[in-house]
Design a protein around this motif. Structure first.
Motif, PDB file in Angstrom:
ATOM      1  N   LEU A  46       3.875  -2.716   3.640  1.00  0.00           N
ATOM      2  CA  LEU A  46       3.665  -4.104   3.275  1.00  0.00           C
ATOM      3  C   LEU A  46       2.800  -4.766   4.339  1.00  0.00           C
ATOM      4  O   LEU A  46       3.162  -4.811   5.513  1.00  0.00           O
ATOM      5  N   ASP A  47       1.619  -5.269   3.931  1.00  0.00           N
ATOM      6  CA  ASP A  47       0.720  -5.989   4.828  1.00  0.00           C
ATOM      7  C   ASP A  47       0.702  -7.458   4.427  1.00  0.00           C
ATOM      8  O   ASP A  47       0.481  -7.785   3.247  1.00  0.00           O
ATOM      9  N   SER A  97      10.874   2.614   3.183  1.00  0.00           N
ATOM     10  CA  SER A  97      11.263   3.829   2.464  1.00  0.00           C
ATOM     11  C   SER A  97      12.076   3.448   1.243  1.00  0.00           C
ATOM     12  O   SER A  97      13.066   2.728   1.336  1.00  0.00           O
ATOM     13  N   ARG A  98      11.621   3.914   0.083  1.00  0.00           N
ATOM     14  CA  ARG A  98      12.321   3.607  -1.165  1.00  0.00           C
ATOM     15  C   ARG A  98      13.251   4.749  -1.534  1.00  0.00           C
ATOM     16  O   ARG A  98      12.948   5.917  -1.297  1.00  0.00           O
ATOM     17  N   ARG A 125       0.837  -1.198   0.000  1.00  0.00           N
ATOM     18  CA  ARG A 125       0.000   0.000   0.000  1.00  0.00           C
ATOM     19  C   ARG A 125       0.870   1.245   0.000  1.00  0.00           C
ATOM     20  O   ARG A 125       1.874   1.311   0.700  1.00  0.00           O
ATOM     21  N   THR A 126       0.471   2.208  -0.768  1.00  0.00           N
ATOM     22  CA  THR A 126       1.185   3.480  -0.789  1.00  0.00           C
ATOM     23  C   THR A 126       0.755   4.321   0.418  1.00  0.00           C
ATOM     24  O   THR A 126      -0.292   4.091   1.015  1.00  0.00           O
ATOM     25  N   THR A 127       1.579   5.271   0.755  1.00  0.00           N
ATOM     26  CA  THR A 127       1.277   6.176   1.863  1.00  0.00           C
ATOM     27  C   THR A 127       1.225   7.601   1.326  1.00  0.00           C
ATOM     28  O   THR A 127       1.418   7.848   0.133  1.00  0.00           O
ATOM     29  N   ARG A 128       0.977   8.535   2.201  1.00  0.00           N
ATOM     30  CA  ARG A 128       0.935   9.934   1.780  1.00  0.00           C
ATOM     31  C   ARG A 128       2.305  10.397   1.310  1.00  0.00           C
ATOM     32  O   ARG A 128       2.406  11.292   0.476  1.00  0.00           O
ATOM     33  N   ASP A 129       3.323   9.800   1.876  1.00  0.00           N
ATOM     34  CA  ASP A 129       4.690  10.109   1.453  1.00  0.00           C
ATOM     35  C   ASP A 129       5.031   9.219   0.254  1.00  0.00           C
ATOM     36  O   ASP A 129       5.096   7.989   0.378  1.00  0.00           O
TER      37      ASP A 129
END
Length: 206
Positions: free
Chosen positions: A143-144, A195-196, A133-137
């Motif tokens: 990862l779930d 964090s990528r 899932r993506t986040t606001r950042d």
């Protein structure tokens, strides 16, 4: 010793969950798979098939095929494929020495484990449910992971280099993360935020 079309159903009715009736040469794969009912392609049984890679009943004797067996294991390791070694209990002394020699010379990174433990791991891995899932950042994602069965040693590999990791997972080399043990019927209680690195600094898998 014959493999009949009714074998998968018979195994399933008797409560079996795993099988190694076929060799990798028979089915052209070393990877486990769901054994289809009737040995057709219409419906899978609840049995997982683990093809035999190395069979000690073939000629020449296993003691004379150790180096060849190691070549096969090295080749499979490059593809991340497992190897199932079948050792019969006849002529135990010679076969035991051959097996010990094989285990002592396993390639780096290749480990040996008992069949039942690996079978349970693979079934849990195959039935795993996971979501990214993506986040606001935009530089982070979550990862779930949910598993119906207990599984230990699960890893995920990413195409981009990972800059940072929050949660109980462990950051490994080569863009991989090792998840903590997931218990039966539960989700990872501590989802991991990853964090990528920016795309211009990422190492793409080619």
């Amino acid at each position: 010793m014959r493999v009949l079309p009714t074998l998968p159903e018979a195994l399933q009715r008797c409560g079996h969950r795993f099988d190694s009736s076929f060799t990798a040469d028979d089915v052209l794969t070393n990877f486990p798979y769901a054994l289809p009912l009737g040995l057709l392609f219409e419906e899978d049984s609840g049995i997982y098939e683990f093809p035999v890679t190395i069979d000690d009943s073939e000629d020449p004797p296993l003691a004379q095929r150790v180096e060849k067996a190691l070549e096969v294991i090295r080749a499979n390791a490059e593809n991340g494929a497992p190897n199932v070694v079948l050792i019969h209990t006849t002529q135990s002394q010679g076969k035991l020495l051959a097996e010990e020699t094989l285990l002592r010379q396993l390639p780096p990174g290749v480990i040996a484990m008992d069949m039942e433990s690996f079978a349970h791991f693979w079934r849990a891995r195959d039935r795993l449910q996971w979501t990214i899932r993506t986040t606001r950042d935009p530089s982070k994602m979550q990862l779930d992971v949910t598993s119906d069965e207990r599984i230990e040693g699960l890893t995920f590999e990413f195409q981009r280099e990972i800059a940072d990791l929050k949660g109980d997972a462990v950051l490994l080399p080569d863009r991989r993360i090792l998840l903590p043990t997931l218990e039966t019927g539960g989700a990872d209680p501590h989802p991991d935020s990853i964090s990528r690195r920016p795309i211009e600094k990422a190492h793409e898998v080619r």
